[in-house]
Design a protein around this motif. Structure first.
Motif, short mmCIF file in Angstrom:
data_model
loop_
_atom_site.label_atom_id
_atom_site.label_comp_id
_atom_site.label_asym_id
_atom_site.label_seq_id
_atom_site.Cartn_x
_atom_site.Cartn_y
_atom_site.Cartn_z
N SER A 124 0.89 -1.25 0.14
CA SER A 124 -0.13 0.08 -0.04
C SER A 124 0.81 1.09 -0.02
CB SER A 124 -0.83 0.09 1.16
OG SER A 124 -0.10 -0.09 2.30
N ARG A 125 0.18 2.56 0.11
CA ARG A 125 0.99 3.71 0.24
C ARG A 125 1.84 3.89 1.44
NH1 ARG A 125 -0.26 8.31 2.92
NH2 ARG A 125 0.36 10.39 1.82
N PHE A 126 1.35 3.45 2.40
CA PHE A 126 2.35 3.48 3.35
C PHE A 126 3.80 2.50 3.42
CE2 PHE A 126 -1.56 5.32 5.43
CZ PHE A 126 -1.16 6.41 5.77
N SER A 127 3.68 1.50 2.67
CA SER A 127 4.59 0.41 2.48
C SER A 127 5.67 1.13 1.36
CB SER A 127 4.07 -0.93 1.84
OG SER A 127 3.26 -1.39 2.56
N ASN A 128 5.20 1.85 0.70
CA ASN A 128 5.90 2.51 -0.53
C ASN A 128 6.85 3.47 0.53
OD1 ASN A 128 4.76 1.25 -2.52
ND2 ASN A 128 3.12 2.89 -2.87
N TYR A 129 6.28 4.37 1.27
CA TYR A 129 7.02 5.43 2.08
C TYR A 129 7.85 4.61 3.05
CZ TYR A 129 4.41 9.40 0.23
OH TYR A 129 3.99 10.23 -0.60
N TYR A 130 7.46 3.54 3.36
CA TYR A 130 8.20 2.77 4.41
C TYR A 130 9.52 2.48 3.85
CZ TYR A 130 9.88 -1.25 7.30
OH TYR A 130 10.37 -2.34 8.06
N PHE A 131 9.61 1.83 2.58
CA PHE A 131 10.82 1.74 1.84
C PHE A 131 11.75 2.79 1.53
CE2 PHE A 131 8.23 -2.02 0.06
CZ PHE A 131 8.78 -3.10 0.76
N LEU A 132 10.89 3.90 1.33
CA LEU A 132 11.88 5.00 1.06
C LEU A 132 12.44 5.72 2.49
CD1 LEU A 132 12.93 7.49 -0.66
CD2 LEU A 132 10.56 8.76 -0.07
N LEU A 133 11.80 5.51 3.54
CA LEU A 133 12.38 5.79 4.69
C LEU A 133 13.34 4.82 5.23
CD1 LEU A 133 9.03 6.53 6.56
CD2 LEU A 133 11.00 8.14 6.44
N LEU A 134 13.36 3.58 4.57
CA LEU A 134 14.39 2.65 4.98
C LEU A 134 15.53 3.01 4.44
CD1 LEU A 134 13.29 -1.06 4.81
CD2 LEU A 134 13.96 0.07 6.76
N VAL A 135 15.50 3.56 3.20
CA VAL A 135 16.86 4.15 2.46
C VAL A 135 17.41 5.28 3.40
CG1 VAL A 135 17.69 5.26 0.61
CG2 VAL A 135 15.95 3.38 0.26
N LEU A 136 16.32 6.07 3.61
CA LEU A 136 16.87 7.45 4.63
C LEU A 136 17.68 6.76 5.75
CD1 LEU A 136 16.94 10.46 5.08
CD2 LEU A 136 14.75 10.31 6.11
N ILE A 137 16.87 6.05 6.58
CA ILE A 137 17.56 5.38 8.00
C ILE A 137 18.96 4.82 7.73
CG2 ILE A 137 17.52 3.53 9.44
CD1 ILE A 137 15.73 5.58 10.31
N ALA A 138 19.09 4.14 6.38
CA ALA A 138 20.31 3.41 6.15
C ALA A 138 21.42 4.60 5.85
CB ALA A 138 20.28 2.65 5.01
#
Length: 565
Positions: free
Chosen positions: A388-402
């Motif tokens: 879903s929409r929040f899953s898409n942002y979740y993956f983007l935030l994973l990149v930021l967290i890394a």
């Protein structure tokens, strides 16, 4: 040293031989009771009404009993080789205590939800009796000398397998916890997890895992990111759970920036939420929203950098005049800065100032991000699983967290990081040794603010709107609390703290009126029993437990493992 139970020695001498059979009987009763009905109401605690068909909580009770059996057999039985390394007596005491708490909570939950103790079936009483017997037996078991877990080595593949199993348990445990809608079930699961963790800590098994992860640090990092990446695939497209997960990552990204300021440099910042808000407002004003007030619409990767630079500049502006004070004075100044930022966003409404933020109305209708043809607002299907929409942002935030974790670890292990730690420990001594105290303080503020600003630009698009009321002092307090709870100066500690302070309020909404009371009580207990945090760095442990010679020896051993001689 041999540790003894806190009961009279005469009682131990007289009844000690009975401890092992009573413990085995207690674990057996706990298992047998869990195979029978605990309640007549199928709506309570996930349907515990069917005989010989254990429900979720009954399976957890069986798991506690099996772990108790392993500790008993390691203390006196075919698994005594494990008992040479692990303190089975201490582990058994902790496990029996939490098993009793678990069963008592189940009885209380059934009574409250069903209308009285009369609705508690015989299977539950048998399991409670087993937990009581296990608790009594555990108090009669004496600790024995054990070997140092640092010397416990398994083949490399076995240690890597242990890390994989640990990460898999973390993944499915988190997915299971998020899937629990009943508050009593969620609290019972927390008690179960706490009991297992505390028992392993007391037995020393987590110490062994710590040495294993130190020897295979890169494997642990890869496994952790693999678990984080796979997490959305366990949620079956749940918007609610992925919304919580993405909020946790935003919170963690901001907290990790604050960890540089507080955890490494030792500067108490109570207005840090202003930097997250500055990034969010940059993301909103440069977005494609019809209410955006700036006509420039750059690509999002430019917006992220601009948001970080604006927040970093604010960090320089507030830091330059105020970092010449310290302690309580710095805390008061930063608190005032946070309030000034929020009130400024209220006043930039076209009447009290330029129309930049639309005042209290904020900037709504912020569209979802698009990278080429990929729209973050759409639901995408991968391997048959909807994301879903929040899953898409979740993956983007994973990149930021890394990225943030990389920045944090590199700075922490550099001369700059050592300079920050020196300032935190003794500013005058650091200055006398030639450390540029003021320059490093400014750098800490700027870097922390920059990272928060980057997280804020993503938060604006995920939240769809930005208003001043989202960036109040209470959020700054929770950011600071996540660092204190998790462990200052550590990456994993911040992540743990962020999960606790975001997940618990969502799952314990029936405690909404007492949330701050419980939060304050949690902080008091943490400061009393574990002031260094749940996942403390070795350096912080020595600061708070400087008289603990055993801890000092373990730290030296860990350092020897990391830095070959």
């Amino acid at each position: 040293m041999i540790k003894t139970a806190l009961i009279p020695k005469s009682v131990i001498v007289r009844h000690g031989p009975k401890a092992w059979p009573v413990g085995l009987a207690g674990a057996g009763l706990l298992i047998i009771g869990s195979l029978f009905s605990w309640s007549d109401d199928p709506q309570v605690l996930g349907d515990l009404t069917i005989n010989l068909n254990p429900g979720p909580l009954q399976i957890l009770a069986i798991a506690l009993a099996l772990l108790a059996l392993i500790l008993l057999l390691a203390h006196k039985g075919p698994l005594t080789s494990l008992g040479h390394w692990a303190d089975t007596a201490l582990g058994l005491r902790a496990l029996a205590t939490w098993a009793l708490i678990f069963m008592a909570m189940v009885v209380a939950a059934i009574s409250v939800e069903s209308g009285g103790l009369v609705n508690v079936n015989s299977g539950c009483w048998i399991s409670l009796l087993g937990a009581l017997a296990l608790f009594a037996a555990s108090r009669l078991v004496l600790s024995r000398p054990t070997r140092d877990m640092a010397e416990a080595h398994l083949p490399g593949w076995a240690e890597i397998l242990a890390i994989v199993v640990l990460m898999a348990a973390l993944l499915f445990g988190t997915a299971y916890a998020l899937g629990l809608s009943d508050a009593w079930e969620f609290v019972s699961f927390l008690v179960f997890v706490t009991g297992v963790v505390v028992a392993n800590v007391r037995a020393g098994l987590l110490s062994w895992l710590g040495h294993v992860t130190t020897r295979h640090r890169h494997v642990l990092t890869l496994a952790a990111f693999a678990v984080a990446f796979l997490f959305p695939f366990t949620q079956n497209g749940s918007d609610a759970n992925m919304s919580i997960a993405s909020q946790v990552l935003i919170f963690a990204a901001a907290a990790m920036g604050l960890n540089i300021v507080v955890g490494l440099a030792g500067l108490l910042d109570l207005g840090y939420i202003a930097f997250l808000g500055a990034g969010a407002y940059v993301g909103a004003t440069l977005s494609m929203s019809a209410f955006a007030t700036i006509g420039w619409k750059p690509p999002f990767y430019v917006v992220v950098l601009v948001g970080g630079c604006v927040s970093g500049t604010l960090g320089l502006i507030i830091g330059t005049p105020t970092l010449r004070v310290s302690g309580d004075y710095l805390a008061i100044v930063t608190l005032g800065f946070g309030e000034i930022f929020r009130l400024s966003m209220f006043n930039l409404d076209g009447q009290n100032g330029p129309d930049l933020t639309h005042g209290p109305n904020g900037i709504p209708a912020i569209p979802d991000l698009t990278f080429g043809s990929f729209n973050f607002g759409d639901t995408h299907t991968l391997l048959g699983i909807p994301l879903s929409r929040f899953s898409n942002y979740y993956f983007l935030l994973l990149v930021l967290i890394a990225f943030i974790m990389l920045v944090f670890s590199r700075l922490n292990n550099s001369r700059i990081g050592r300079g920050w730690v020196a300032i935190r420990e003794d500013e005058k001594a650091a200055e006398a040794m030639g450390v540029n105290v003021f320059g490093l303080k400014i750098l800490a503020f700027a870097v922390g603010a920059f990272l928060a600003g980057m997280a804020g630009t993503i938060k604006a698009h995920q939240d769809v709107s930005v208003t001043p009321d989202q960036y109040v002092f209470l959020v700054s307090a929770f950011l600071l609390a996540s660092i204190v709870l998790g462990g200052m100066g550590t990456i994993l500690g911040v992540l743990v703290g962020a999960v606790i302070l975001n997940l618990l309020p969502e799952k314990l909404r029936f405690f909404a009126d007492y949330r701050l009371l419980l939060f304050g009580l949690l902080l008091v207990l943490m400061m009393r029993f574990r002031p260094e945090g749940l996942v403390a760095s070795k350096r912080r442990q020595l600061e708070f437990h400087e008289d603990d010679e055993d801890l000092a020896d373990r730290v030296e051993t860990d350092i020897a493992e990391v830095v070959p001689t």
